[in-house]
Design an enzyme around this catalytic site. Structure first.
Site, PDB file in Angstrom:
ATOM      1  N   GLU A   1       0.810  -1.237   0.058  1.00  9.08           N
ATOM      2  CA  GLU A   1      -0.059   0.029  -0.156  1.00  9.08           C
ATOM      3  C   GLU A   1       0.822   1.308   0.068  1.00  9.08           C
ATOM      4  O   GLU A   1       1.626   1.516   0.847  1.00  9.08           O
ATOM      5  CB  GLU A   1      -0.777  -0.018   1.243  1.00  9.08           C
ATOM      6  CG  GLU A   1      -1.941   1.365   1.222  1.00  9.08           C
ATOM      7  CD  GLU A   1      -2.895   1.070   2.461  1.00  9.08           C
ATOM      8  OE1 GLU A   1      -3.062  -0.217   2.805  1.00  9.08           O
ATOM      9  OE2 GLU A   1      -3.432   2.145   2.971  1.00  9.08           O
TER      10      GLU A   1
ATOM     11  N   LYS B   1      -7.446  -0.667  11.513  1.00 11.79           N
ATOM     12  CA  LYS B   1      -6.930  -1.141  10.395  1.00 11.79           C
ATOM     13  C   LYS B   1      -5.595  -0.342  10.102  1.00 11.79           C
ATOM     14  O   LYS B   1      -4.580  -0.752   9.669  1.00 11.79           O
ATOM     15  CB  LYS B   1      -7.682  -0.995   9.133  1.00 11.79           C
ATOM     16  CG  LYS B   1      -7.375  -1.767   7.818  1.00 11.79           C
ATOM     17  CD  LYS B   1      -6.519  -0.978   7.007  1.00 11.79           C
ATOM     18  CE  LYS B   1      -6.143  -1.491   5.613  1.00 11.79           C
ATOM     19  NZ  LYS B   1      -5.351  -0.809   4.863  1.00 11.79           N
TER      20      LYS B   1
ATOM     21  N   ASP C   1       4.237 -14.482  11.974  1.00  9.97           N
ATOM     22  CA  ASP C   1       2.806 -14.870  11.516  1.00  9.97           C
ATOM     23  C   ASP C   1       1.963 -13.785  11.693  1.00  9.97           C
ATOM     24  O   ASP C   1       1.269 -13.566  12.818  1.00  9.97           O
ATOM     25  CB  ASP C   1       2.392 -16.244  12.410  1.00  9.97           C
ATOM     26  CG  ASP C   1       1.162 -16.792  12.249  1.00  9.97           C
ATOM     27  OD1 ASP C   1       0.278 -15.964  11.504  1.00  9.97           O
ATOM     28  OD2 ASP C   1       0.761 -17.737  12.612  1.00  9.97           O
TER      29      ASP C   1
ATOM     30  N   HIS D   1      -2.336  10.469  -1.482  1.00  8.31           N
ATOM     31  CA  HIS D   1      -2.442   9.695  -2.444  1.00  8.31           C
ATOM     32  C   HIS D   1      -2.183  10.047  -3.597  1.00  8.31           C
ATOM     33  O   HIS D   1      -1.468   9.530  -4.349  1.00  8.31           O
ATOM     34  CB  HIS D   1      -3.597   9.031  -2.148  1.00  8.31           C
ATOM     35  CG  HIS D   1      -3.901   7.915  -1.203  1.00  8.31           C
ATOM     36  ND1 HIS D   1      -4.578   6.779  -1.095  1.00  8.31           N
ATOM     37  CD2 HIS D   1      -3.328   7.909   0.095  1.00  8.31           C
ATOM     38  CE1 HIS D   1      -4.474   6.136  -0.081  1.00  8.31           C
ATOM     39  NE2 HIS D   1      -3.584   6.964   0.708  1.00  8.31           N
TER      40      HIS D   1
HETATM   41  C1  MEV Z   1      -6.044   3.050   5.165  1.00  8.82           C
HETATM   42  O1  MEV Z   1      -5.163   1.865   4.868  1.00  8.82           O
HETATM   43  C2  MEV Z   1      -6.095   3.377   6.742  1.00  8.82           C
HETATM   44  C3  MEV Z   1      -6.894   4.211   6.997  1.00  8.82           C
HETATM   45  O2  MEV Z   1      -8.353   4.151   6.795  1.00  8.82           O
HETATM   46  C4  MEV Z   1      -6.714   4.343   8.532  1.00  8.82           C
HETATM   47  C5  MEV Z   1      -7.947   5.140   9.279  1.00  8.82           C
HETATM   48  O3  MEV Z   1      -8.961   5.512   8.492  1.00  8.82           O
HETATM   49  O4  MEV Z   1      -7.640   5.407  10.349  1.00  8.82           O
HETATM   50  C6  MEV Z   1      -6.646   5.670   6.751  1.00  8.82           C
END
Ligand code: MEV
Length: 417
Positions: A71, A255, A271, A369
């Site tokens: 990413e 995430k 792992d 991005h």
């Molecule tokens: C994207 O890979 C991760 C985010 O969505 C995390 C977040 O929203 O805190 C930007």
């Protein structure tokens, strides 16, 4: 920098031989023959980008952090946040120790509470029995240390006893050691409980193997051209509070933390499914799924962030030893224990979360991005290095990111010169 220049810098800072570094990173690192011995039905290998996050200071020590991830923005965001935190001393971390839980589930016991205490009565005998199976671990100071017994009252097939064998696995991830111990103890457990053992496997909710990271940053260090430090700090805290109230947001918040954690777990041959499972189960430990980080403002007005997460990683055994890039990653990190690795990983998870919340609560993620995308496009359009920044900035300003546009802008710039 070019890839080769970056390798020069890494070689210089880590004192790893430049040609070894270049070779292992060249994409030839993992041979198909080696891969064929790691898993089944191998037909090849699957390369991913291998980047280095810079600027990390953890407990006063500097680290270059290897990250394997597909990413864009992840490595840049971690490095940028590490740079900001570095000015106020970097990350402070701790680790609860490498205690893994191995579970033995017993069914068919009519007196589960009586059986539970009977297991406790045999604690020393069971620990001694478990420790027979990993003499090396025991000789190094590890091994089975304690037993915990829970009764699960309302399963669909009645009461089940969950026996937890608590094992100090030292520098290993420990799955093999603790699974073996659980399997070997099962017959004796059946005698003691008069029940039937159904499952004998570790728990990925490694809540006795928790790494913690903390950071404190003065507001002024977070100001940007468009936002005051106070606006940024309030935005980060607000974003955390929303995640704490909304599991849908908490999943995305977490995430973002895993964006920092997984790439190092992968780079070091650990792992990552185990780490993911442990993190999300830990996030739900109060009965509600919540963020793994907290963000607050202290009395001095500084932003204070914390992250607490199970971190069952090792530096010996498995792919950590067989994968040449995993071995190289540990060398780049300059790490000598699983404790230290767990703590650095947690610091990067915290940095990554701060980066995400900072950008989300201010300019939004798309601008960054777009810049990275524009940079790729400029490279594809073969724009000379000294003009790339200008061409990228123009494409972003015009919100028109195409190879044709990059070439058109470059022609315009050449004419002006
Ligand atoms: C994207 O890979 C991760 C985010 O969505 C995390 C977040 O929203 O805190 C930007």
């Amino acid at each position: 920098m070019s890839v080769s220049d970056r390798l020069d810098v890494v070689a210089k800072l880590t004192e790893i031989d430049r040609s070894e570094l270049g070779f292992v990173c060249s994409g030839e690192g993992l041979k198909v023959d080696t891969a064929d011995r790691m898993i089944e039905n191998v037909v090849g290998t699957f390369p991913l980008p291998f980047g280095i996050a810079a600027n990390f200071t953890v407990n006063g020590k500097d680290y270059l952090v290897p990250m394997v991830v597909e990413e864009p923005s992840v490595v840049a965001a971690a490095s940028y946040m590490a740079k900001i935190t570095r000015a106020s001393g970097g990350f402070q971390t701790s680790y609860s120790g490498s205690l893994m839980i191995s579970q033995i589930h017993v069914t068919g016991v009519n007196d589960p509470y009586g059986a539970r205490l009977n297991v406790y009565q045999h604690r020393d005998e069971l620990l001694a029995e478990a420790n027979k199976y990993d003499q090396t671990l025991v000789s190094l100071g590890g091994g089975a240390k304690d037993i915990d017994v829970r009764v699960l009252e309302d399963t669909q097939s009645g009461s089940v006893i969950a026996i937890h064998l608590i094992v100090n696995v030292l520098d290993a991830m420990g799955a093999n050691a603790v699974n073996t111990m659980a399997e070997r103890l099962a017959p004796r457990i059946e005698q003691i409980t008069q029940g039937k053992v159904i499952l004998r496997i570790l728990s990925n909710l490694a809540d006795r193997r928790v790494a913690r990271a903390r950071v404190s940053i003065p507001m002024k260090n977070l100001e940007t051209n468009e936002f005051s430090g106070e606006e940024v700090v309030r935005g980060i805290v607000r974003a955390y509070q929303i995640a704490d109230a909304d599991p849908y947001r908490a999943a995305t918040h977490n995430k973002g933390i895993m964006n920092g954690i997984d790439p190092i777990v992968v780079a070091t041959g650990n792992d990552w499914r185990a780490i993911e499972a442990g993190a999300h189960a830990y996030a739900a430990r109060t009965g509600r799924y919540r963020p793994l980080t907290t963000w607050e403002i202290n009395n001095a007005g500084d932003l204070v962030g914390t992250l607490e997460v199970p971190m069952a990683v090792g530096i010996v055994g498995g792919a950590t030893k067989t994968h040449p890039l995993a071995r190289l990653s540990l060398k780049i990190l300059g790490i000598n224990s699983a404790d230290e690795l767990a703590q650095v990983i947690t610091a990067v998870g915290l940095a990554q979360n701060m980066a995400a919340l900072r950008v989300l609560s201010t300019e939004g993620v798309q601008r960054g991005h777009m810049e990275l995308h524009a940079r790729n496009i400029a490279v594809q359009a073969e724009i000379p290095t000294n003009a790339v920044d200008w061409v990228v900035a123009e494409m972003v300003r015009l919100k028109d990111v195409r190879v044709d546009k990059a070439k058109e802008l470059w022609n315009k710039l050449s004419l002006q010169r």
